[in-house]
Enzyme design. Structure first.
Site: not given
Ligand code: NDP
Ligand code: OXD
Length: 312
Positions: A227, A275
């Site tokens: 993250r 991502h």
């Protein structure tokens, strides 16, 4: 009844696959005509603020994300079990990303690419894999899969987790006391932690300064596929520019999409992906969550339930 509430994802396609997998169990989308009180399951990705409104008969929340940090911050999250995505296909995809970036850095891609651009013939022999230590932060589903796939490549492996782990061929470090000893022998640091108040900002100058120096030409490397909240991007920029870090592979960012203005885009030894390290696959996702629904309807216990106290 199962309700899908997915943002930026082809909801209709997932709904069709769920209908085929669960028939005759009813599956609906937000715009359909249904009574919210009939919803027993909601399948979510980035749910809006009103996502749970009127769902008085809801029993289980199904999270398309393996990471539930954002979901746990939802302002109106009901106090019900959350089942997260745990899947072989997802693990394989994540390990593909980890192996690609570990091997790229191990073979000193940054250095040889610079040499090529400068038309410079400069022989240098990268160390053997066994002389290079990969340290994996987060030894859960994804961390253990990555370790399993890195092991046959010959790397020295170590891991850091909240509780100790007994995985053959991987030296285990755990808890606050184990963090510095873990870092001090790590050349390539791979982050696969969940984002919680304890792990926020863990990829910082402080951490980078404790990684092993001298063993790995160009300096230690970080790979973050977990993250963006784990990383302090200003610290990464400094560390990549002043040589504290030799390189960084980043799949996640403090703000996504990564703003045009971020200095990270322009740093040569920073390898950016948007991502995509491990994208949840519709076929295996539907297979997994349809089985969860069927088992729960049959009275079997839920699996892979998030521990809200721990935050993952
Ligand atoms: P798991 O819950 O299976 O594993 C988490 C691991 O982190 C466990 O080993 C746990 O320790 C450890 N951990 C948690 N808190 C701490 C702490 N404070 N100190 C040390 N160790 C800690 O998660 P997954 O492996 O399934 O996923 C990890 C993360 O990967 C997700 O949360 C998500 O954010 C990210 N992800 C990113 C994707 C991408 O495309 N970029 C795709 C999918 C996931 P213990 O075992 O002792 O509990
Ligand atoms: C996840 C992700 O958590 O895609 O599954 O980031």
């Amino acid at each position: 009844m199962l309700l899908l509430h997915l943002t930026n994802i082809d909801e209709a396609s997932w709904a069709q696959s769920f209908r085929e997998a669960l028939a005759p169990y009813p599956v609906v989308l937000r715009g359909d005509d249904f009574d919210p009180a009939d919803i027993r399951y909601i399948f979510v990705w980035k749910p809006q603020a009103d996502a749970f409104e009127g769902l008085t008969g809801l029993e289980v929340i199904l999270s398309l994300g393996a990471g539930v940090d954002a979901l746990l911050q939802h302002p109106n999250l009901p106090d019900l079990p959350i089942v997260r995505f745990v899947d072989e296909d997802l693990s394989q995809r994540m390990s593909d990303y980890v192996v690609a970036h570990v091997t790229m850095h191990h073979r000193q891609y940054t250095r040889f690419h610079q040499d090529q651009k400068a038309r410079r013939w400069s022989q240098y022999y990268p160390p053997a894999a066994s002389e290079t230590t990969v340290g994996i932060m987060g030894m859960g589903v994804l961390g253990q899969d990555a370790a399993r796939r890195l092991k046959p490549l010959g790397f020295s492996l170590r891991s850091w987790s909240r509780t100790p782990k007994a995985v053959e061929g991987v030296e285990s470090f755990a808890g606050d006391d184990g963090f510095e000893p873990f870092l001090s022998g790590t050349d390539i640091l791979v982050n696969l932690l969940p984002l919680t108040p304890d792990t926020k900002g863990i990829l910082s100058s402080d951490t980078f300064a404790k990684l092993r120096r001298g063993n790995f030409e160009g300096g230690p490397v970080i790979i973050n596929a977990a993250r963006g909240g784990h990383q302090r991007e200003a610290d990464i920029v400094s560390a990549l520019t002043d040589g504290t870090l030799g390189a960084a592979s980043l799949d996640v960012f403090e703000v996504e999409p990564l703003p045009q203005s971020s200095p990270l885009w322009g740093i040569e030894n920073c390898y950016i992906t948007p991502h995509i390290a491990a994208i949840s696959n519709e076929k295996s996702g539907v297979r997994y969550f349809a089985q969860i629904v069927r088992d729960h309807r049959a009275g079997k216990p839920l699996i892979n339930v998030v521990d809200r106290q721990r935050g993952y």
